[in-house]
Design an enzyme around this catalytic site. Sequence first.
Site, PDB file in Angstrom:
ATOM      1  N   GLY A 203       0.923  -1.079   0.162  1.00  0.00           N
ATOM      2  CA  GLY A 203      -0.204  -0.058   0.141  1.00  0.00           C
ATOM      3  C   GLY A 203       0.776   1.216  -0.026  1.00  0.00           C
ATOM      4  CG  HIS A 243       1.257   1.544   8.069  1.00  0.00           C
ATOM      5  ND1 HIS A 243       2.257   1.360   8.820  1.00  0.00           N
ATOM      6  CD2 HIS A 243       1.508   2.072   6.740  1.00  0.00           C
ATOM      7  CE1 HIS A 243       3.361   1.787   8.129  1.00  0.00           C
ATOM      8  NE2 HIS A 243       3.428   2.388   6.935  1.00  0.00           N
ATOM      9  CD  GLU A 244       0.080   2.813   3.177  1.00  0.00           C
ATOM     10  OE1 GLU A 244       0.253   3.966   2.968  1.00  0.00           O
ATOM     11  OE2 GLU A 244       1.196   2.048   3.480  1.00  0.00           O
ATOM     12  CG  HIS A 247       1.762   6.834   5.721  1.00  0.00           C
ATOM     13  ND1 HIS A 247       3.156   7.160   6.434  1.00  0.00           N
ATOM     14  CD2 HIS A 247       2.194   5.374   5.406  1.00  0.00           C
ATOM     15  CE1 HIS A 247       3.900   6.210   6.631  1.00  0.00           C
ATOM     16  NE2 HIS A 247       3.584   5.128   6.136  1.00  0.00           N
ATOM     17  CD1 TRP A 255      12.357   4.778   9.425  1.00  0.00           C
ATOM     18  CD2 TRP A 255      10.956   3.116  10.336  1.00  0.00           C
ATOM     19  NE1 TRP A 255      11.941   4.027   8.442  1.00  0.00           N
ATOM     20  CE2 TRP A 255      11.060   2.928   8.935  1.00  0.00           C
ATOM     21  CE3 TRP A 255      10.060   2.385  11.155  1.00  0.00           C
ATOM     22  CZ2 TRP A 255      10.108   2.209   8.173  1.00  0.00           C
ATOM     23  CZ3 TRP A 255       9.345   1.540  10.598  1.00  0.00           C
ATOM     24  CH2 TRP A 255       9.289   1.293   9.089  1.00  0.00           C
ATOM     25  CG  ASP A 271       7.560   9.587  14.951  1.00  0.00           C
ATOM     26  OD1 ASP A 271       8.035  10.642  15.768  1.00  0.00           O
ATOM     27  OD2 ASP A 271       6.973   8.518  15.409  1.00  0.00           O
ATOM     28  CB  THR A 276       6.789   7.451  18.754  1.00  0.00           C
ATOM     29  OG1 THR A 276       7.142   8.582  18.054  1.00  0.00           O
ATOM     30  CG2 THR A 276       5.071   7.380  18.582  1.00  0.00           C
TER      31      THR A 276
END
Length: 714
Positions: A203, A243-244, A247, A255, A271, A276
């Site tokens: 993806g 996850h996408e 974004h 990271w 990030d 985090t």
Amino acid sequence: MKLSTTVILILLNLFIFSQSKIDRSNCRDGEDVEYCKTHKMMNKLKNNPSFYKQFLKDQQELKKTEDQISGQSRSGVVYTIPVVFHVLHNGGVENISKDQILDAVAILNRDFRLQNTDANNVQSTFSSMPSDIEVEFKLATKAPNGQCFSGITRTQNALTNDGSSGQAQVAAVTAGNDVYNSSWPGNKYLNIFVVNEAGGAAGYTTNPSNWSSTSMRNGIWILHDYVGSIGTSDNSSSRSLTHEVGHWLNLEHLWGPNNNPGTATSCSSDDGVNDTPRCIGVTACILTSNSCSNDAQDGYWSSDVVDNVENYMEYSYCSKMFTNGQKTRMRSALVSSVGGRNNLWRNNNLISTGTNSDPTVCAVEISVAKDLVCGNDNVQFFDESYNNIVSWNWSFPGGSPSSSNTKDPITSYSSSGNYDVTLQVTDGSGNVMSKTFSSFITVLGSNGNTPPIFEGFENMSSLPNNNWTIDNLSGPGFQVVSSASASGSRSVKLDNSIGTNGSVDELISNTIDLSNSDAASISFKYAFAKRNSSNTDYLQIYASKDCGDSWALRKNIYSSVLATRANTNSSFTPTGSDWKVISISPNTLNNFLVSNFRFKFKFVNGGGNDLFIDDINLSGSVSINDLERTNNLTIQPNPVIDNSVISFYSNSNLTNVTLDLYDAMGRLVISKRVANLNNGDNKIEIPSSALESGWYLIMLKSQEKIISNKFLKK
Ligand SMILES: [Zn+2]
């Protein structure tokens, strides 16, 4: 030798191709697809100076918003995002079901509302940190033109298999989808493109940017087998979309903004989220990973801690949380005008996309995996109606059961024929809608036509019909033509010239009853020309003993021997000597003497000229063990001597009567026209004087019925 060299070269090419295309370091352990390519896509865009300038400005703006709203751990405001799934498929498994998409939406809502129970099991360092993002996703029910739809569009186009240009895939969707053929603005819908190939990634998407705000490319590309947890996907792939969307709401990998998990230099990149811990990224669930020691640098942690590998923005197989810092960053993206994200959840947009209230029913639709089935096959029907359907009332006249109140019921049909299906649905507000789908299911007899079968295609003008089915998965399809024939005036033609390389066409017989035969054989005539010697077309003949559920290859006519005449680039119409006879011997069909036998021709395009088939002959020989008379036809005396006669009683007049005799191999040895017969007792002399000794089948064929029996000639 030449063939094996070619095969090795092809394999070598594939190997080099896959090596150069897939960045192995960007895959999760055990997968051969890059888990995400969002940052690679962003970096490509950033090569464009004017995009990059805009991107920096947008990120500055987003940071300003983030500073304003940071510290709001629980805002109480839930944002609803209208979502459309655009399924780009080419008739394969990538054309995923509505249920699989509904499952994906449910998983997004579960993860973004912290309703995932596995969040209670995060490792102790982060146990109090999983965050409710307070964002929800609803399938849109109105297209940009106001038309009611299901929240799903479907487009058939081979570009699903070529993700080298995501824009080309979007263009295919815009031009060819089944709902609305223009832009679906990216500031009104979260557009999710479901494909079979996404540039080597599972993806990708883009961060918010005014560069693409109203454009459809402001969306998410995802492989069909990373959508939801059912159908073609599974649990371990089901959070790729979470996850996408992260974004899409401006999150970066844990990271930092790159697609290089496991690179030591990532400890110095971040990030942009303080809670985090710094890390270099994992590609599996390594809970002990503690890859950077500078965690205190961002101000949230006072000392070095383990990595948050269970975060959705990692590549682990155990992701289950976002943090509050990520929540603030995502919600900043949603309240900012950057990329048009703050328009998505506004009330007027929810109204215009049909996501403001519970939707109502506006269409009754159904689907089945196969609409041509065999007697007593289980047929599962799927409800595709929309929207907000809460109850179902199916009616299957002729089926068993003949009705059902479940969503996706199963029924079966014992007799051959065409069957209507009716579905009545009720939505959550009590509105009712009903539709009848005429002749929706065709059932082949579990006892098929009786051999022998002689098919010259003389009595038909089109395919498919009662005797033949065609399957042109991606090719031009077999057709009946009168421009060429081996005998009579017709044959079937495959217009292979307009097919594409590798396309597959099939001509499939309906069921034939071989259960009373002790041997069977098939012969047919065909004509084919190559265009040049490098063409790779081939023809295969398959047989099935379970009505077409499974097929076994019985004859392979390789490319090297397929042509029946010299190569030609011109339009090819076969004449006498161009036709070649092919026989499939009885021993190849020994295991296929069943009541629902089928056979098929499968042709694979390799760039050649057209194919013609004619005079298909299926001989079912007489079963000499079966001495029972069939119908009410008796033969006296039997064994037959020269003056034997057949006697039978008919309860109706018989017209256009033909008497046919077949030998034990099923060959037609005598065919004789008989005068019309009256109802009552009839006697006909058997024209047996020239017959050799052996078993024979006698058939009286008339317009009204066929009656038959066997006899032994002494
Ligand atoms: Zn990613």
